[in-house]
Design a protein around this motif. Structure first.
Motif, PDB file in Angstrom:
ATOM      1  N   GLN B  49      46.141  46.540  52.324  1.00 26.80           N
ATOM      2  CA  GLN B  49      47.315  46.819  53.153  1.00 26.80           C
ATOM      3  C   GLN B  49      48.082  45.506  53.354  1.00 26.80           C
ATOM      4  O   GLN B  49      47.518  44.422  53.204  1.00 26.80           O
ATOM      5  CB  GLN B  49      46.890  47.349  54.532  1.00 26.80           C
ATOM      6  CG  GLN B  49      46.270  48.737  54.518  1.00 26.80           C
ATOM      7  CD  GLN B  49      47.306  49.823  54.348  1.00 26.80           C
ATOM      8  OE1 GLN B  49      48.487  49.551  54.195  1.00 26.80           O
ATOM      9  NE2 GLN B  49      46.857  51.070  54.343  1.00 26.80           N
ATOM     10  N   SER B  53      48.651  43.830  58.702  1.00 26.67           N
ATOM     11  CA  SER B  53      47.515  44.579  59.254  1.00 26.67           C
ATOM     12  C   SER B  53      46.275  43.698  59.388  1.00 26.67           C
ATOM     13  O   SER B  53      45.216  44.178  59.745  1.00 26.67           O
ATOM     14  CB  SER B  53      47.208  45.769  58.352  1.00 26.67           C
ATOM     15  OG  SER B  53      46.806  45.302  57.080  1.00 26.67           O
ATOM     16  N   ALA B  54      46.411  42.408  59.110  1.00 22.12           N
ATOM     17  CA  ALA B  54      45.240  41.531  59.095  1.00 22.12           C
ATOM     18  C   ALA B  54      44.835  41.066  60.489  1.00 22.12           C
ATOM     19  O   ALA B  54      45.662  40.930  61.381  1.00 22.12           O
ATOM     20  CB  ALA B  54      45.533  40.312  58.224  1.00 22.12           C
ATOM     21  N   THR B  55      43.531  40.844  60.638  1.00 20.17           N
ATOM     22  CA  THR B  55      42.985  40.229  61.847  1.00 20.17           C
ATOM     23  C   THR B  55      42.031  39.141  61.387  1.00 20.17           C
ATOM     24  O   THR B  55      41.240  39.364  60.483  1.00 20.17           O
ATOM     25  CB  THR B  55      42.198  41.266  62.671  1.00 20.17           C
ATOM     26  OG1 THR B  55      43.034  42.382  62.915  1.00 20.17           O
ATOM     27  CG2 THR B  55      41.731  40.673  64.002  1.00 20.17           C
ATOM     28  N   MET B  66      39.188  36.257  68.131  1.00 13.19           N
ATOM     29  CA  MET B  66      40.020  37.057  67.233  1.00 13.19           C
ATOM     30  C   MET B  66      41.457  36.618  67.325  1.00 13.19           C
ATOM     31  O   MET B  66      41.922  36.225  68.384  1.00 13.19           O
ATOM     32  CB  MET B  66      39.992  38.502  67.716  1.00 13.19           C
ATOM     33  CG  MET B  66      38.998  39.351  67.008  1.00 13.19           C
ATOM     34  SD  MET B  66      39.054  40.948  67.794  1.00 13.19           S
ATOM     35  CE  MET B  66      37.339  41.094  68.228  1.00 13.19           C
ATOM     36  N   SER B  67      42.180  36.704  66.199  1.00 11.90           N
ATOM     37  CA  SER B  67      43.609  36.517  66.302  1.00 11.90           C
ATOM     38  C   SER B  67      44.330  37.466  65.360  1.00 11.90           C
ATOM     39  O   SER B  67      43.799  37.862  64.320  1.00 11.90           O
ATOM     40  CB  SER B  67      43.993  35.064  66.026  1.00 11.90           C
ATOM     41  OG  SER B  67      43.609  34.710  64.728  1.00 11.90           O
ATOM     42  N   ASP B  68      45.533  37.827  65.767  1.00 13.39           N
ATOM     43  CA  ASP B  68      46.359  38.716  64.979  1.00 13.39           C
ATOM     44  C   ASP B  68      46.876  37.942  63.772  1.00 13.39           C
ATOM     45  O   ASP B  68      47.199  36.774  63.890  1.00 13.39           O
ATOM     46  CB  ASP B  68      47.534  39.173  65.864  1.00 13.39           C
ATOM     47  CG  ASP B  68      48.463  40.105  65.119  1.00 13.39           C
ATOM     48  OD1 ASP B  68      47.993  40.857  64.258  1.00 13.39           O
ATOM     49  OD2 ASP B  68      49.666  40.091  65.415  1.00 13.39           O
ATOM     50  N   ARG B  87      33.861  52.551  60.298  1.00 14.34           N
ATOM     51  CA  ARG B  87      34.531  53.710  60.900  1.00 14.34           C
ATOM     52  C   ARG B  87      35.975  53.339  61.280  1.00 14.34           C
ATOM     53  O   ARG B  87      36.894  54.116  61.110  1.00 14.34           O
ATOM     54  CB  ARG B  87      33.738  54.104  62.144  1.00 14.34           C
ATOM     55  CG  ARG B  87      34.095  55.413  62.792  1.00 14.34           C
ATOM     56  CD  ARG B  87      33.201  55.641  64.020  1.00 14.34           C
ATOM     57  NE  ARG B  87      33.286  54.532  64.958  1.00 14.34           N
ATOM     58  CZ  ARG B  87      32.279  53.720  65.263  1.00 14.34           C
ATOM     59  NH1 ARG B  87      31.095  53.880  64.714  1.00 14.34           N
ATOM     60  NH2 ARG B  87      32.445  52.734  66.132  1.00 14.34           N
ATOM     61  N   ASP B  88      36.156  52.148  61.835  1.00 14.68           N
ATOM     62  CA  ASP B  88      37.478  51.710  62.290  1.00 14.68           C
ATOM     63  C   ASP B  88      37.470  50.193  62.385  1.00 14.68           C
ATOM     64  O   ASP B  88      36.471  49.549  62.052  1.00 14.68           O
ATOM     65  CB  ASP B  88      37.836  52.358  63.644  1.00 14.68           C
ATOM     66  CG  ASP B  88      36.744  52.143  64.680  1.00 14.68           C
ATOM     67  OD1 ASP B  88      36.142  51.048  64.708  1.00 14.68           O
ATOM     68  OD2 ASP B  88      36.483  53.070  65.477  1.00 14.68           O
ATOM     69  N   LEU B  89      38.586  49.626  62.850  1.00 14.76           N
ATOM     70  CA  LEU B  89      38.687  48.166  62.897  1.00 14.76           C
ATOM     71  C   LEU B  89      37.624  47.550  63.804  1.00 14.76           C
ATOM     72  O   LEU B  89      37.091  46.483  63.503  1.00 14.76           O
ATOM     73  CB  LEU B  89      40.091  47.745  63.364  1.00 14.76           C
ATOM     74  CG  LEU B  89      40.322  46.229  63.376  1.00 14.76           C
ATOM     75  CD1 LEU B  89      40.331  45.642  61.970  1.00 14.76           C
ATOM     76  CD2 LEU B  89      41.619  45.866  64.085  1.00 14.76           C
ATOM     77  N   ASN B  90      37.316  48.228  64.914  1.00 14.85           N
ATOM     78  CA  ASN B  90      36.296  47.673  65.813  1.00 14.85           C
ATOM     79  C   ASN B  90      34.974  47.458  65.095  1.00 14.85           C
ATOM     80  O   ASN B  90      34.343  46.410  65.222  1.00 14.85           O
ATOM     81  CB  ASN B  90      36.058  48.605  67.010  1.00 14.85           C
ATOM     82  CG  ASN B  90      37.176  48.520  68.027  1.00 14.85           C
ATOM     83  OD1 ASN B  90      38.079  47.703  67.883  1.00 14.85           O
ATOM     84  ND2 ASN B  90      37.123  49.361  69.034  1.00 14.85           N
ATOM     85  N   LEU B  93      35.246  44.620  62.477  1.00 14.07           N
ATOM     86  CA  LEU B  93      35.223  43.287  63.085  1.00 14.07           C
ATOM     87  C   LEU B  93      33.821  42.934  63.553  1.00 14.07           C
ATOM     88  O   LEU B  93      33.371  41.800  63.427  1.00 14.07           O
ATOM     89  CB  LEU B  93      36.204  43.229  64.265  1.00 14.07           C
ATOM     90  CG  LEU B  93      37.692  43.278  63.893  1.00 14.07           C
ATOM     91  CD1 LEU B  93      38.542  43.520  65.137  1.00 14.07           C
ATOM     92  CD2 LEU B  93      38.130  41.986  63.212  1.00 14.07           C
ATOM     93  N   GLN B  94      33.151  43.941  64.080  1.00 15.13           N
ATOM     94  CA  GLN B  94      31.796  43.708  64.566  1.00 15.13           C
ATOM     95  C   GLN B  94      30.873  43.357  63.402  1.00 15.13           C
ATOM     96  O   GLN B  94      30.080  42.420  63.489  1.00 15.13           O
ATOM     97  CB  GLN B  94      31.352  44.982  65.311  1.00 15.13           C
ATOM     98  CG  GLN B  94      30.119  44.838  66.143  1.00 15.13           C
ATOM     99  CD  GLN B  94      28.955  45.513  65.472  1.00 15.13           C
ATOM    100  OE1 GLN B  94      29.119  46.524  64.806  1.00 15.13           O
ATOM    101  NE2 GLN B  94      27.786  44.925  65.636  1.00 15.13           N
ATOM    102  N   PRO B 111      42.384  46.156  56.002  1.00 17.84           N
ATOM    103  CA  PRO B 111      42.005  47.436  55.394  1.00 17.84           C
ATOM    104  C   PRO B 111      42.451  47.518  53.940  1.00 17.84           C
ATOM    105  O   PRO B 111      43.469  46.927  53.572  1.00 17.84           O
ATOM    106  CB  PRO B 111      42.747  48.478  56.231  1.00 17.84           C
ATOM    107  CG  PRO B 111      43.805  47.742  56.952  1.00 17.84           C
ATOM    108  CD  PRO B 111      43.427  46.308  57.018  1.00 17.84           C
TER     109      PRO B 111
END
Lengths: 412, 119
Positions: B49, B53-55, B66-68, B87-90, B93-94, B111
């Motif tokens: 993407q 959309s990056a973190t 974390m930073s945007d 499952r998702d960004l959380n 990241l974890q 993503p």
């Protein structure tokens, strides 16, 4: 029903409807459109058919149906739309239990304050989506161009969608950490408003009031010690609002403030939040800062302040978050107990920190202690350094006044 | 030997493309992957993407920071990559926070983007 009533319903329920519609429809922009559609339908139907028994549930159901229609109409994503619309319709009785609705509000707050979004985007998004300000109101409140702010919000929503930021309340393991990010945004919102001593009267939305309202909502949804602590801190600071600038709009230090101008009702309220916060040990940073603010609120004058107590609270605070800014504030309190020289020694110990060297309040505090110790020349050098680093016009004028007083231009 | 081929471009070039140009490029990529796969040379690969959309995350003193936005430190060099199922960004990241070099450098989490259906 007249339009005024609908406005009241909008104020009371629009954020709740939005929070639930985002869960049901799975997308911010779609939910916002559906929210507007639902209220437009209410404006048409309620005057004729009467207000429904449960306006909130009516609005959510209506918004959900409009959202599903909208998905069906979408041409560009045809291959997804039908399937998505069908799944949404099949779950036709949305979960509208009180606890689910409360969770939706928390979901919205935690999503807007997600740490994968830039902090300024978190603040803008929270004001827009959770507090319900218009983009123009948020832009005015944050002194940004509406187009810049609108882009920031669009970008944040796109990131939520594209990066897969989930619409959920963090699990217990991550709750404390994520709540920290939410409280940071709330306090940032408050400080944005509080620092604006010149312009807030011109804005139709007060950021300090929005921040307090949001924290009150959090306190009911998530009764946590630090939420109470932050509410106490904001209330106790807000209580001093009328005294922090004089008739000319110039800053007045805590020492020189007219304490009869402090809002006693707000202080009482702040202290009652503090009591609730202290009931949940161990006290976190916001609670400790609130306790310091309460010690000031209780003092009849600057000199009669319980500085011993305040130094003790700063010690605890520094243990929790050992930052140079807290060390700076602690040094100032120590100076009130042990004399200006003790404060100067502590500040000089901090001066190797690069960030603090560029912080105007560090030099202003140092200058003030030198002045109290009778070292005029050192005070002048430090005031001048502070002046060169300060960016706010009000702060600059304050420092210039201090320099002028050093030259014998004012009373000591 | 196994090799990683990392793809870089200025996103502006893509943003300036017409729908048709973008479509053609994607189809070309699909053919490229097929071609490599036919020869048994394609092990894994994904489009990403946009950088919006990056973190970026770092772990310092046990704390996840974390930073945007993308990783943009020219002093650090790319040392590897993980393709994660989350499952998702959380969750992503974890999971990423347990990658050991997160303590030394930075991990950019982005993503993947599914290529469009083949014409």
């Amino acid at each position: 029903m007249d339009t005024l009533d609908l406005e009241t319903v909008y104020r009371q329920h629009s954020r709740q409807v939005l929070a639930t519609l985002i869960r049901l429809l799975g997308e911010f922009d779609l939910a916002e459109e559906a929210l507007q559609d639902a209220f437009a339908a209410a404006a048409q139907q309620w005057p004729e058919q009467g207000v429904p028994d449960n306006p909130l549930a009516w609005l959510i159901r209506c918004g959900q149906n409009r959202g599903i229609d909208q998905i069906r109409r979408r041409q560009t994503v045809r291959f997804h739309a039908d399937e998505l619309a069908r799944t949404l319709e099949e779950s036709d009785t949305p979960d509208l239990a009180e606890s689910s609705l409360q969770d939706d509000q928390l979901r919205l707050i935690f999503t807007c304050c997600h740490p994968a979004l830039a902090v300024d985007a978190q603040l803008a998004l929270t004001l827009r989506e959770v507090c319900g300000l218009t983009t123009e109101q948020v832009a005015r409140a944050l002194l940004q161009k509406p187009t810049t702010l609108a882009q920031k919000i669009v970008r944040a929503k796109r990131k939520i969608r594209e990066a897969g930021i989930p619409y959920e309340v963090p699990d217990d393991k991550h709750l404390a950490e994520r709540l920290g990010a939410v409280l940071h945004v709330v306090y940032l919102m408050f400080n944005e408003g509080y620092a604006r001593t010149d312009g807030e009267g011109l804005i139709d939305a007060s950021l300090t009031a929005e921040a307090i309202r949001l924290a009150e909502l959090l306190a009911t949804l998530l009764p946590n010690g630090e939420v109470f602590g932050l509410l106490a801190l904001m209330g106790l600071q807000d209580a001093r609002k009328a005294a922090r600038v004089d008739e000319q709009g110039e800053l007045v230090t805590l020492e020189e403030q007219d304490r009869t101008l402090w809002d006693r009702d707000e202080i009482r309220l702040g202290k009652s939040w503090l009591m609730r916060a202290l009931g949940q040990a161990p006290a976190g940073p916001y609670t400790l800062q609130a306790a310091i603010a309460a010690a000031h609120a209780d003092a009849p004058s600057f000199e009669e302040t319980d500085w011993h107590d305040i130094v003790g609270l700063y010690d605890l605070l520094y243990q929790r978050s050992p930052t140079p800014v807290i060390a700076l504030n602690r040094a100032v309190a120590v100076a009130m107990v042990e004399g200006p020289q003790a404060g100067v020694a502590l500040l000089e110990g901090l001066s190797s920190d690069k960030a603090i060297q560029n912080y105007h309040l560090f030099h202003a505090a140092l200058a003030d202690l030198h002045r109290r110790a009778g070292h005029q020349e050192r005070a002048r050098v430090a005031y001048e350094r502070a002046l060169s680093l300060a960016s706010q016009a009000q702060e600059k004028r304050f420092l210039q006044k201090r320099l002028f007083q050093l030259d014998g231009g004012g009373c000591q | 030997m196994k090799y990683v081929a990392l793809v870089y471009y200025r996103e502006q070039i893509i943003n300036d493309m017409t729908e048709q140009q973008w479509h053609d490029l994607n189809q070309e990529c699909i053919r490229c992957v097929e071609n490599l796969a036919d020869k048994g040379k394609f092990l894994a690969g994904q489009a990403l993407q946009p950088v919006d959309s990056a973190t970026t995350l770092r772990v310092r003193d046990g704390e996840v920071l974390m930073s945007d936005g993308p990783f943009a430190e020219t002093k650090e060099q790319l040392a590897g990559f993980y393709l994660l199922e989350a499952r998702d960004l959380n969750e992503a990241l974890q999971l990423a926070s347990h990658i050991p070099p997160a303590r030394l450098g930075s991990i950019e989490v982005r993503p993947v983007r599914d290529l469009p259906p083949k014409d």
